[in-house]
Design an enzyme around this catalytic site. Structure first.
Site, PDB file in Angstrom:
ATOM      1  N   THR A   1       0.812  -1.213   0.000  1.00 52.03           N
ATOM      2  CA  THR A   1       0.000   0.000   0.000  1.00 52.03           C
ATOM      3  C   THR A   1       0.844   1.260   0.000  1.00 52.03           C
ATOM      4  OG1 THR A   1      -1.705  -1.184   1.215  1.00 52.03           O
ATOM      5  CG2 THR A   1      -1.809   1.206   1.268  1.00 52.03           C
TER       6      THR A   1
ATOM      7  N   THR B   1       1.806  -4.240   4.526  1.00 55.13           N
ATOM      8  CA  THR B   1       1.689  -4.475   5.967  1.00 55.13           C
ATOM      9  C   THR B   1       1.277  -5.898   6.319  1.00 55.13           C
ATOM     10  OG1 THR B   1      -0.589  -3.658   5.917  1.00 55.13           O
ATOM     11  CG2 THR B   1       1.126  -2.070   6.477  1.00 55.13           C
TER      12      THR B   1
END
Lengths: 440, 440
Positions: A105, A181
């Site tokens: 991301t 993540t």
């Protein structure tokens, strides 16, 4: 006619008829209401039955063609310009920081125009995303891979460890690794073992919200990571992620002790069983742990190999020995069992673990409680597990245990040597246990 | 000569020579120091090479004969008396509460003399452990099983659900189930589905410290559970466990939302994704959730069957499709996949899940983050999973999802009906999702 990449069949016709193109803001009437958003390209294996919009919230929504009543173009998107941003001004005297891009991301800026969140941006563009980065350090960005972190594997860990080891020889002051993540904690643990004793800071950093959203944590996390990598007097592997709900502080977690405990919050990452390593704010870095090694240190010998023949099995009621037998057949050499409570499994699984160990396998026990410490000396089940040869991993996280077992086998250790390596603290993965009292 | 149950070989000779018996306080000299504790009987398959002492801390320690230098009896243990305690005085007018014993730490009082923590005490003795219980309700204790909770299986869930259903017909005011803490959350979830609509409170209660320790949470948890089961105007399945570090409050968690998040703390249990149901203190019960059903309610039709052909698989880096293929071969009908982040797995596992679904299996996605919500609409991986037919379970806990899938298949539902049942909220296991915005 604008770009409609990835759309096919009915969806393509539908959008063509409306004169829509990717990047346009469109209003879609459905059977249940009107949705406004930016038209997003479809992914590779997308079906022909959905139109995907990026909402103003930053999230995407897939709309079933069957429920669609009409499409209206509200605003034409700007034509995407793929010209690379200007390189940063040369800034002599600043620390040199290597930025390794892996995807995720945090690296999704280029999607700002099209709306889709997929790994795309080059680390090279990070300085244009966060201009102040080039005032903090002389950055050398390199793209290592470009994948969502759920596709990161031990082979990627090896490449990252090798590149960091080279960066040490190249006398970089620090390394920042941008990473999705999802498996950031696993990679941080793996690198903590592979790079034990690394004389510079190695900071893994991610973002929970993509950089095109106003609430993105990417810029702050990056500034903190680059600052600490370049200038802080510490060494070792850390994860830098948003702290709490504030917008000005970033937590630094030890690489072997960090876990993503929330699917979406910016402060999803927590240190388990130990205090945070440090907290960074605009006023500087506050050490919150007393045992952070300074720069330099002793000799550094990277050990970047991992053996993938390790499986993580979470125990659950009515689990049978089948999964363990299957793992054995598939050539799995070590198991990390995520038991209940202090590290327990049912009788059948105890027996099967005994067989796995007798056949030469390494079986380790962690706890699905996440917090606390495995103890196989309290209850009969635990003592049966010890007798079966299962190794209790104290307060080691399951995810860290998996990475460590892959690393231990990767060093070439086997049998009792592997068991010994698993049971001693090598990179802060367990705290020393006081015997015979308990810390809790 | 006193009792030395379970000891054999060298250990037996060693203790006989010292004149020691089980229950004696002994001082053992080892190569690394002196340990004082109560001599504990060995478990069934104990080896001959260890002597086990219960320390004053309440924990047991196994001492290797090789390191032992000598044993001295410090104090003779009292001769165990196995006479059952006197029954409670009849107390007319009080609510009637059925107490079902299943084993676990909470039921380990009889070990006070011998030191070993194993499931032993009958629920019938609970009132002598906590005399005030008989002033709170007319108790009818029954031993259902006597096992550590890691050995509790769906067959036990069925028996418990059937017994509770019978208790409703017998017009008990409430039911308390004493249970080991390891799988307390799984059982609570399972009973929440099997007993959906139950018109009385069904309170599962455990203890993290055995009742023979001064810091035991057993008495407080039991008093709270019995009080609420007998007198509170609510219905449904709850877990009652110590709240925080205080010694006077007990948290009531919804059965589908509770998780053991610490191996040993008394306040190890937390409600995930929802507020606590209620908090009990000496001053009464405070409702902390607005949606607790009162007693009575609508029709109640227990559905106590579970189908064990469900597996829980936690995803990890480098996981292959092997585990899924093996599960399919072993006749597994439904999988709960604990993915990373918003519910992701690597490409190979996506493909293999698609095959599993196409072969008629039910594949559901939860998140190993524990907190937050699965969302397969944000990233490409998620959309690939949706296309593969994988069902996102929103904010459902993995442990609850496992119990629910076993229950759904146990109802006889299959195919799209099973998928539908999994995706709607039946017992508070998911919160309604606001579309298209997000609650976070």
């Amino acid at each position: 006619m604008g770009d409609l990449s990835g759309y096919k069949g009915d969806a393509l016709r539908f959008l063509k008829d409306a004169g829509a193109a990717i990047g346009d803001v469109v209003e879609v009437r459905t059977s249940w209401g009107v949705v406004t958003g930016t038209l997003v390209p479809r992914y590779l294996h997308g079906d022909a039955a959905h139109v995907v919009l990026k909402l103003r919230s930053g999230y995407n929504v897939g709309l079933d063609l069957e429920g669609l009543k009409g499409v209206k173009v509200v605003a034409k998107g700007e034509k995407p310009s793929f010209a690379p941003p200007a390189p940063p001004k040369s800034t002599g005297g600043l620390p040199r920081v290597l930025i390794l891009g892996t995807g995720g991301t945090i690296a999704s800026r280029i999607d700002y125009r099209t709306g889709a969140v997929h790994p795309a941006v080059s680390s090279a563009e990070l300085h244009s995303l966060v201009p102040e980065l080039s005032e903090l350090a002389r950055l050398q960005p390199e793209i290592m891979f470009d994948v969502f972190s759920e596709n990161i594997s031990p082979r990627h860990w090896t490449k990252l460890a090798q590149r960091v080891a080279k960066a040490v020889r190249e006398e970089f002051d620090g390394v920042v690794i941008t990473h999705g993540t999802d498996t950031l904690g696993y990679t941080a643990a793996a690198l903590s073992f592979a790079l034990a004793g690394v004389p510079i800071p190695v900071i893994l950093v991610g973002a929970q919200r993509s950089p095109d959203r106003p609430s993105s944590d990417a810029p702050l996390n990056l500034v903190a990571a680059v600052t600490v990598a370049g200038s802080a007097d510490l060494s070792g592997v850390y994860v830098a992620m948003h702290l709490g709900e504030s917008d000005d502080r970033v937590a630094f977690h030890k690489g072997t002790r960090v876990r993503k405990n929330h699917t979406s919050r910016r402060d999803a990452f927590v240190s388990v069983g130990v205090p945070l390593a440090a907290v960074w704010g605009r006023e500087g870095l506050e050490r919150t742990s007393g045992d952070l090694p300074p720069r330099g240190g002793g000799q550094f010998k990277p050990r970047p190999k991992f053996d993938e023949r390790v499986a993580l099995l979470k125990f659950y009621p009515s689990m049978t020995g089948n999964a363990i037998r299957a793992a054995k057949r598939q050539g799995i050499r070590a198991l990390v069992i995520e038991g209940t409570g202090l590290g327990h499994v049912n009788r059948e699984v105890v027996r099967e673990l005994g067989r796995f160990v007798r056949a030469g396998g390494l079986a380790c026990m962690t706890s699905q409680c996440i917090d606390g410490r495995v103890d196989l000396n309290v209850y009969d089940t635990g003592r049966d597990l010890l007798q079966a040869g299962v190794l209790p991993l104290e307060d080691m996280l399951s995810e860290t245990a998996l990475a460590k077992a892959m690393w231990v086998l990767g060093t070439g250790a086997g049998g009792s040597k592997a068991k010994e390596l698993m049971s001693v603290d090598l990179a802060g993965e367990t705290t020393t246990r006081t015997f015979p009292g308990k810390p809790w």
